[in-house]
Enzyme design. Sequence first.
Site, PDB file in Angstrom:
ATOM      1  N   SER A 142       0.859  -1.197   0.000  1.00 47.54           N
ATOM      2  CA  SER A 142       0.000   0.000   0.000  1.00 47.54           C
ATOM      3  C   SER A 142       0.884   1.233   0.000  1.00 47.54           C
ATOM      4  O   SER A 142       2.042   1.171   0.438  1.00 47.54           O
ATOM      5  CB  SER A 142      -0.873  -0.007   1.253  1.00 47.54           C
ATOM      6  OG  SER A 142      -1.533   1.240   1.392  1.00 47.54           O
ATOM      7  N   TYR A 154      -2.296  -0.657  10.522  1.00 47.91           N
ATOM      8  CA  TYR A 154      -2.384  -1.050   9.100  1.00 47.91           C
ATOM      9  C   TYR A 154      -1.110  -0.605   8.374  1.00 47.91           C
ATOM     10  O   TYR A 154      -0.498  -1.385   7.640  1.00 47.91           O
ATOM     11  CB  TYR A 154      -3.633  -0.416   8.473  1.00 47.91           C
ATOM     12  CG  TYR A 154      -3.793  -0.683   6.997  1.00 47.91           C
ATOM     13  CD1 TYR A 154      -3.937  -1.984   6.513  1.00 47.91           C
ATOM     14  CD2 TYR A 154      -3.793   0.363   6.072  1.00 47.91           C
ATOM     15  CE1 TYR A 154      -4.077  -2.228   5.152  1.00 47.91           C
ATOM     16  CE2 TYR A 154      -3.936   0.123   4.714  1.00 47.91           C
ATOM     17  CZ  TYR A 154      -4.074  -1.174   4.255  1.00 47.91           C
ATOM     18  OH  TYR A 154      -4.211  -1.413   2.905  1.00 47.91           O
TER      19      TYR A 154
HETATM   20  N1  LIG Z   1      -8.712  -0.368  -1.588  1.00 49.33           N
HETATM   21  C1  LIG Z   1      -7.685   0.409  -1.283  1.00 49.33           C
HETATM   22  O1  LIG Z   1      -7.832   1.653  -1.178  1.00 49.33           O
HETATM   23  C2  LIG Z   1      -6.311  -0.186  -1.096  1.00 49.33           C
HETATM   24  C3  LIG Z   1      -5.221   0.687  -1.103  1.00 49.33           C
HETATM   25  C4  LIG Z   1      -3.949   0.174  -0.927  1.00 49.33           C
HETATM   26  C5  LIG Z   1      -3.765  -1.176  -0.765  1.00 49.33           C
HETATM   27  N2  LIG Z   1      -4.849  -2.011  -0.756  1.00 49.33           N
HETATM   28  C6  LIG Z   1      -4.599  -3.439  -0.561  1.00 49.33           C
HETATM   29  O2  LIG Z   1      -5.118  -4.130  -1.678  1.00 49.33           O
HETATM   30  C7  LIG Z   1      -5.409  -5.476  -1.301  1.00 49.33           C
HETATM   31  C8  LIG Z   1      -6.772  -5.857  -1.849  1.00 49.33           C
HETATM   32  O3  LIG Z   1      -7.749  -5.029  -1.260  1.00 49.33           O
HETATM   33  P1  LIG Z   1      -9.058  -4.535  -2.029  1.00 49.33           P
HETATM   34  O4  LIG Z   1      -9.020  -3.062  -2.033  1.00 49.33           O
HETATM   35  O5  LIG Z   1      -9.228  -5.256  -3.296  1.00 49.33           O
HETATM   36  O6  LIG Z   1     -10.171  -4.922  -0.945  1.00 49.33           O
HETATM   37  P2  LIG Z   1     -11.266  -6.081  -0.906  1.00 49.33           P
HETATM   38  O7  LIG Z   1     -12.171  -5.973  -2.073  1.00 49.33           O
HETATM   39  O8  LIG Z   1     -11.851  -5.995   0.461  1.00 49.33           O
HETATM   40  O9  LIG Z   1     -10.425  -7.419  -1.055  1.00 49.33           O
HETATM   41  C9  LIG Z   1      -9.755  -8.041   0.017  1.00 49.33           C
HETATM   42  C10 LIG Z   1      -9.535  -9.491  -0.348  1.00 49.33           C
HETATM   43  O10 LIG Z   1      -8.788 -10.121   0.698  1.00 49.33           O
HETATM   44  C11 LIG Z   1      -9.401 -11.369   0.990  1.00 49.33           C
HETATM   45  N3  LIG Z   1      -9.136 -11.782   2.367  1.00 49.33           N
HETATM   46  C12 LIG Z   1      -9.311 -11.069   3.500  1.00 49.33           C
HETATM   47  N4  LIG Z   1      -9.002 -11.822   4.570  1.00 49.33           N
HETATM   48  C13 LIG Z   1      -8.617 -13.042   4.088  1.00 49.33           C
HETATM   49  C14 LIG Z   1      -8.194 -14.241   4.701  1.00 49.33           C
HETATM   50  N5  LIG Z   1      -8.093 -14.366   6.032  1.00 49.33           N
HETATM   51  N6  LIG Z   1      -7.889 -15.295   3.899  1.00 49.33           N
HETATM   52  C15 LIG Z   1      -7.997 -15.195   2.569  1.00 49.33           C
HETATM   53  N7  LIG Z   1      -8.390 -14.080   1.921  1.00 49.33           N
HETATM   54  C16 LIG Z   1      -8.704 -13.019   2.689  1.00 49.33           C
HETATM   55  C17 LIG Z   1     -10.892 -11.119   0.752  1.00 49.33           C
HETATM   56  O11 LIG Z   1     -11.560 -12.348   0.475  1.00 49.33           O
HETATM   57  P3  LIG Z   1     -12.532 -13.147   1.462  1.00 49.33           P
HETATM   58  O12 LIG Z   1     -13.151 -12.162   2.404  1.00 49.33           O
HETATM   59  O13 LIG Z   1     -13.497 -13.796   0.525  1.00 49.33           O
HETATM   60  O14 LIG Z   1     -11.640 -14.142   2.135  1.00 49.33           O
HETATM   61  C18 LIG Z   1     -10.842 -10.260  -0.507  1.00 49.33           C
HETATM   62  O15 LIG Z   1     -10.765 -11.068  -1.650  1.00 49.33           O
HETATM   63  C19 LIG Z   1      -5.284  -5.525   0.219  1.00 49.33           C
HETATM   64  O16 LIG Z   1      -4.055  -6.131   0.561  1.00 49.33           O
HETATM   65  C20 LIG Z   1      -5.290  -4.058   0.629  1.00 49.33           C
HETATM   66  O17 LIG Z   1      -4.579  -3.864   1.822  1.00 49.33           O
HETATM   67  C21 LIG Z   1      -6.120  -1.548  -0.922  1.00 49.33           C
END
Ligand SMILES: NC(=O)c1ccc[n+]([C@@H]2O[C@H](COP(=O)([O-])OP(=O)(O)OC[C@H]3O[C@@H](n4cnc5c(N)ncnc54)[C@H](OP(=O)(O)O)[C@@H]3O)[C@@H](O)[C@H]2O)c1
Length: 245
Positions: A142, A154
């Site tokens: 991130s 975080y």
């Molecule tokens: N959105 C943002 O603004 C942003 C910015 C910077 C970085 N990120 C990073 O991008 C990545 C993806 O996030 P996103 O924005 O796409 O959010 P998201 O739509 O909430 O996706 C998160 C994913 O992580 C999975 N997950 C969570 N806990 C898990 C576990 N215990 N075991 C297996 N899978 C798990 C969820 O699947 P299930 O719940 O089905 O298991 C889901 O597929 C994350 O690492 C986040 O920190 C996001």
Amino acid sequence: MQRLMGKVALVTGASSGIGAATAIALAADGARVAIAARRAERLGELADRIRHCGGEALPIEADVTDETQATAMVQHAIQEFGQLDMLLGIAGVGVAAPFQNTTTAEYRQMIDVNFLGLLYPIHAALPTMKRQGSGHIVIVSSGTGRYIHPSTVYSGTKHAASAMAESLRREIGREGVRVTSIEPGAVRTEFTSRMRDDVRLTVELRLGDMEQLEAEDIATAILYAVTQPPRVNVNILTIYPTQQA
Ligand SMILES: NC(=O)c1ccc[n+]([C@@H]2O[C@H](COP(=O)([O-])OP(=O)(O)OC[C@H]3O[C@@H](n4cnc5c(N)ncnc54)[C@H](OP(=O)(O)O)[C@@H]3O)[C@@H](O)[C@H]2O)c1
């Protein structure tokens, strides 16, 4: 031309957001994709969508915080496809709150998913990649893993992820395994909506009407990294919304 024809990818966090968009992008470019997360129904829908477009997808239900499940997830992908060229560690959770507004249970969850949930699959995948003499580990850290935003724990987990990626890159590059850290700013996914209400409202207020990135923007960046010639390691990509400070 499909640049990833003959390649196999395992995507964690594939049930929504950046992971789902990345799985679609990799499959559209010819990769066979194993898609992993806990929500099996979402994975089934994504697999159908990829197959409908002519791609190959293997849904794997797994919790990456459980070492046994994370190891079995990697082994399942390798057994099914016979190789593993890309591991994309995208699963993540965030309570984007100051330290004093984060519970100890939330600390543990973020450390478990965002750090151990990266390490277990990498540990399981490395022997195969080393045997192949090639592989690519892409982690989604991130912007808060490089700069400081108001999300203390975080941010700490994401600093750990970014630091680990760079150290691992230096450790295994000679063995033909590449490592890339992807560091996005705000992306419009389910990420914020999964936070507890008071934290979510603060984050939404902070983001205001700023135009956020789309999950596909990050998938495009990942595709750039994984389609470079083997001699090229894209170390770090930091991608922010134009309007984000
Ligand atoms: N959105 C943002 O603004 C942003 C910015 C910077 C970085 N990120 C990073 O991008 C990545 C993806 O996030 P996103 O924005 O796409 O959010 P998201 O739509 O909430 O996706 C998160 C994913 O992580 C999975 N997950 C969570 N806990 C898990 C576990 N215990 N075991 C297996 N899978 C798990 C969820 O699947 P299930 O719940 O089905 O298991 C889901 O597929 C994350 O690492 C986040 O920190 C996001």
